[in-house]
Motif scaffolding. Sequence first.
Motif, PDB file in Angstrom:
ATOM      1  N   ARG A  74       5.926  -5.658  -1.739  1.00 41.80           N
ATOM      2  CA  ARG A  74       6.556  -4.644  -0.964  1.00 41.80           C
ATOM      3  C   ARG A  74       5.341  -4.175  -0.010  1.00 41.80           C
ATOM      4  N   VAL A  75       5.997  -3.552   1.273  1.00 43.31           N
ATOM      5  CA  VAL A  75       5.026  -3.197   2.476  1.00 43.31           C
ATOM      6  C   VAL A  75       4.204  -1.959   1.864  1.00 43.31           C
ATOM      7  N   ARG A  76       2.932  -1.939   1.802  1.00 45.01           N
ATOM      8  CA  ARG A  76       2.117  -0.848   1.226  1.00 45.01           C
ATOM      9  C   ARG A  76       1.046  -0.466   2.110  1.00 45.01           C
ATOM     10  N   VAL A  77       0.804   0.678   2.150  1.00 45.44           N
ATOM     11  CA  VAL A  77      -0.396   1.106   3.053  1.00 45.44           C
ATOM     12  C   VAL A  77      -1.409   1.783   2.287  1.00 45.44           C
ATOM     13  N   SER A  78      -2.574   1.217   2.236  1.00 43.47           N
ATOM     14  CA  SER A  78      -3.457   1.979   0.984  1.00 43.47           C
ATOM     15  C   SER A  78      -4.792   2.128   1.808  1.00 43.47           C
ATOM     16  N   VAL A  79      -5.698   2.950   0.972  1.00 47.14           N
ATOM     17  CA  VAL A  79      -7.388   3.127   1.611  1.00 47.14           C
ATOM     18  C   VAL A  79      -7.840   2.175   0.878  1.00 47.14           C
ATOM     19  N   GLY A  80      -9.370   1.950   1.312  1.00 49.40           N
ATOM     20  CA  GLY A  80     -10.101   1.102   0.822  1.00 49.40           C
ATOM     21  C   GLY A  80     -10.718   1.238  -0.545  1.00 49.40           C
ATOM     22  N   PRO A  81     -10.881   0.134  -1.360  1.00 53.12           N
ATOM     23  CA  PRO A  81     -10.818   0.223  -2.733  1.00 53.12           C
ATOM     24  C   PRO A  81     -12.112   1.174  -3.285  1.00 53.12           C
ATOM     25  N   SER A  83     -13.446   3.541  -1.011  1.00 51.95           N
ATOM     26  CA  SER A  83     -13.465   4.849  -0.041  1.00 51.95           C
ATOM     27  C   SER A  83     -13.884   6.033  -1.066  1.00 51.95           C
ATOM     28  N   GLY A  84     -13.147   6.098  -2.114  1.00 46.92           N
ATOM     29  CA  GLY A  84     -13.242   7.138  -2.849  1.00 46.92           C
ATOM     30  C   GLY A  84     -12.359   8.470  -2.323  1.00 46.92           C
ATOM     31  N   ILE A  85     -11.557   8.306  -1.435  1.00 44.22           N
ATOM     32  CA  ILE A  85     -10.795   9.416  -0.677  1.00 44.22           C
ATOM     33  C   ILE A  85      -9.419   9.492  -1.008  1.00 44.22           C
ATOM     34  N   PHE A  86      -8.759  10.560  -0.944  1.00 49.36           N
ATOM     35  CA  PHE A  86      -7.234  10.684  -0.996  1.00 49.36           C
ATOM     36  C   PHE A  86      -6.895  10.418  -2.527  1.00 49.36           C
ATOM     37  N   TYR A  87      -5.885   9.455  -2.892  1.00 50.17           N
ATOM     38  CA  TYR A  87      -5.743   9.150  -4.088  1.00 50.17           C
ATOM     39  C   TYR A  87      -6.736   8.441  -5.128  1.00 50.17           C
ATOM     40  N   ARG A  88      -7.556   7.858  -4.305  1.00 55.51           N
ATOM     41  CA  ARG A  88      -8.753   7.238  -4.866  1.00 55.51           C
ATOM     42  C   ARG A  88      -9.795   8.121  -5.588  1.00 55.51           C
ATOM     43  N   GLY A  89      -9.737   9.464  -5.091  1.00 53.24           N
ATOM     44  CA  GLY A  89     -10.809  10.386  -5.505  1.00 53.24           C
ATOM     45  C   GLY A  89     -10.011  11.539  -6.307  1.00 53.24           C
ATOM     46  N   ASP A  90     -10.185  12.619  -6.056  1.00 53.43           N
ATOM     47  CA  ASP A  90      -9.502  13.850  -6.784  1.00 53.43           C
ATOM     48  C   ASP A  90      -8.134  13.755  -6.194  1.00 53.43           C
ATOM     49  N   ALA A  91      -6.908  13.267  -6.718  1.00 53.61           N
ATOM     50  CA  ALA A  91      -5.842  12.822  -6.316  1.00 53.61           C
ATOM     51  C   ALA A  91      -5.033  13.982  -6.015  1.00 53.61           C
ATOM     52  N   GLY A  92      -4.988  14.935  -6.722  1.00 54.65           N
ATOM     53  CA  GLY A  92      -3.933  16.245  -6.774  1.00 54.65           C
ATOM     54  C   GLY A  92      -2.499  15.617  -6.341  1.00 54.65           C
ATOM     55  N   ILE A  93      -2.081  16.013  -5.493  1.00 51.70           N
ATOM     56  CA  ILE A  93      -0.597  15.885  -4.958  1.00 51.70           C
ATOM     57  C   ILE A  93      -0.491  14.550  -4.834  1.00 51.70           C
ATOM     58  N   MET A  94      -1.368  13.994  -4.595  1.00 56.00           N
ATOM     59  CA  MET A  94      -1.437  12.048  -4.275  1.00 56.00           C
ATOM     60  C   MET A  94      -1.549  11.395  -5.682  1.00 56.00           C
ATOM     61  N   THR A  95      -1.275  12.175  -6.706  1.00 54.63           N
ATOM     62  CA  THR A  95      -1.295  11.568  -7.867  1.00 54.63           C
ATOM     63  C   THR A  95      -0.353  10.347  -8.060  1.00 54.63           C
ATOM     64  N   PRO A  96       0.987  10.523  -7.723  1.00 46.42           N
ATOM     65  CA  PRO A  96       1.771   9.186  -7.860  1.00 46.42           C
ATOM     66  C   PRO A  96       1.611   8.002  -7.229  1.00 46.42           C
ATOM     67  N   LEU A  97       0.545   8.157  -6.039  1.00 47.89           N
ATOM     68  CA  LEU A  97       0.370   7.101  -5.402  1.00 47.89           C
ATOM     69  C   LEU A  97      -0.562   5.978  -6.088  1.00 47.89           C
ATOM     70  N   ILE A  98      -1.337   6.687  -7.138  1.00 52.27           N
ATOM     71  CA  ILE A  98      -2.319   5.793  -7.911  1.00 52.27           C
ATOM     72  C   ILE A  98      -1.769   4.573  -8.510  1.00 52.27           C
ATOM     73  N   GLU A  99      -0.339   4.621  -9.107  1.00 50.32           N
ATOM     74  CA  GLU A  99      -0.039   3.589  -9.719  1.00 50.32           C
ATOM     75  C   GLU A  99       0.444   2.600  -8.788  1.00 50.32           C
ATOM     76  N   ASP A 101      -1.072   2.056  -5.717  1.00 46.74           N
ATOM     77  CA  ASP A 101      -2.308   1.802  -4.929  1.00 46.74           C
ATOM     78  C   ASP A 101      -1.937   2.116  -3.397  1.00 46.74           C
ATOM     79  N   GLY A 102      -1.617   3.154  -3.240  1.00 45.56           N
ATOM     80  CA  GLY A 102      -0.930   3.745  -1.782  1.00 45.56           C
ATOM     81  C   GLY A 102       0.298   3.932  -1.588  1.00 45.56           C
ATOM     82  N   VAL A 103       0.665   3.880  -0.619  1.00 46.96           N
ATOM     83  CA  VAL A 103       2.349   4.262  -0.428  1.00 46.96           C
ATOM     84  C   VAL A 103       2.966   2.868  -0.057  1.00 46.96           C
ATOM     85  N   ILE A 104       3.992   2.873  -0.951  1.00 47.49           N
ATOM     86  CA  ILE A 104       4.823   1.705  -0.423  1.00 47.49           C
ATOM     87  C   ILE A 104       6.217   2.123  -0.053  1.00 47.49           C
TER      88      ILE A 104
END
Lengths: 289, 99
Positions: A74-81, A83-99, A101-104
């Motif tokens: 599926r089409v996915r937009v992610s940040v660098g592995p 990077s430590g930002i957004f869902y790769r850091g303290d995810a907060g509201i972006m927690t669902p994106l962890i599983e 690995d970005g927005v699908i």
Amino acid sequence: MSFNLGSITDRIGKVTDFVKNNIGDVLDPSKARLSIAGLLKGGRRNTIKTPETRVGFAIASPDGERVPIESDWRVRVSVGPSSGIFYRGDAGIMTPLIETDGVIFPYTPSITTSYSASYSPQKPTHSNYPAYFYDASEVQAINISGDYTVQTVAEGQYLLACIYFFRSASKMFYGTGQHAGNPPPVVFLNGYGTSLLPNVPCVLTSFTHTLAAEVDYIEIPSLFGTVDQDGAEQTTFSGQTTAGKGRTTRVPTASQIQISLQPVYSRKSIATFDLEEFAKGNLLDKGFI
Amino acid sequence: MATYSKSSPYFSTGQFGQFLDVMEYRSIPKVASDVEYIIDAVYKYRPDMLAYDLYGDSSLWWVFVSRNPNTLKDPVFDFYPGQSIFIPKKEILVATLGL
């Protein structure tokens, strides 16, 4: 040709059972609600595995087992592995994106990619045909438009996470924070396997989310970072914290997200470009398209 | 004098003429087979609808409060999406309430 009445009767029986077990849920509001809740009449848990896409967005095989994210086409937009930002850091509201690995995009999005080569015409005096001199080639912005539907709390939280991801990816690190002063992050576009959108480095140049008036909105509890008694941050449902209920959000049951991603390549990576190798498909691992 | 049905929270409460005595709480036992359930948006503020869907009787709306007294202080407005509760099985209700 033989005519087997028993076989036809069996098939009719199977169709009837299918209608009773599946279509019946749609026609019976009570069953439909219990199906969404994963419950059965009498107060039992529905142990029959329903497609995980109803709740989770992570790709799963038909038997419900998780498969590696690399196998997700599926089409996915992610940040660098790293990077430590957004869902790769303290995810907060972006927690669902962890599983994922970005927005699908849960439904097949519409993607438009334009490749252009520009030439400057030179018109010699008293000529019928101008001469064209090559200027440059360019991969123009990739426009993606995808639909999102929300039927459960998890899907609503995923949509909210997507919105916050794209909102954040269009902004620079400004003011305070360890990354202050940096421009908006580079995101990576993947999809449809290894050769079509091969981890293309891009910057987000526009993000549009349409909140339509003619659809229903459902209320979901917001995911947000809270601080427990030990002072450590944790992410939880708002309704389960001592702060009590109330932090909820209404999201549309159907909406559309449109983004424009401009492919960008560092000068260092451009220096290694080789058209013949590109034509063979040998530069896919560097994200060239 | 009206009598309350076995599915009513007031069934065990005594009556004096047309007045009710102090309410006698009808507790639902906690058993291992109870199902933990995080309330979905479809049942927001609707314990009656969940009771109808599960047990076929919307008047059993109060059993969720009775089973989850520490979670559901308000039977309706604490019944919101994301809230985690335990759901008793129908057999338990039948045995406990004499339905």
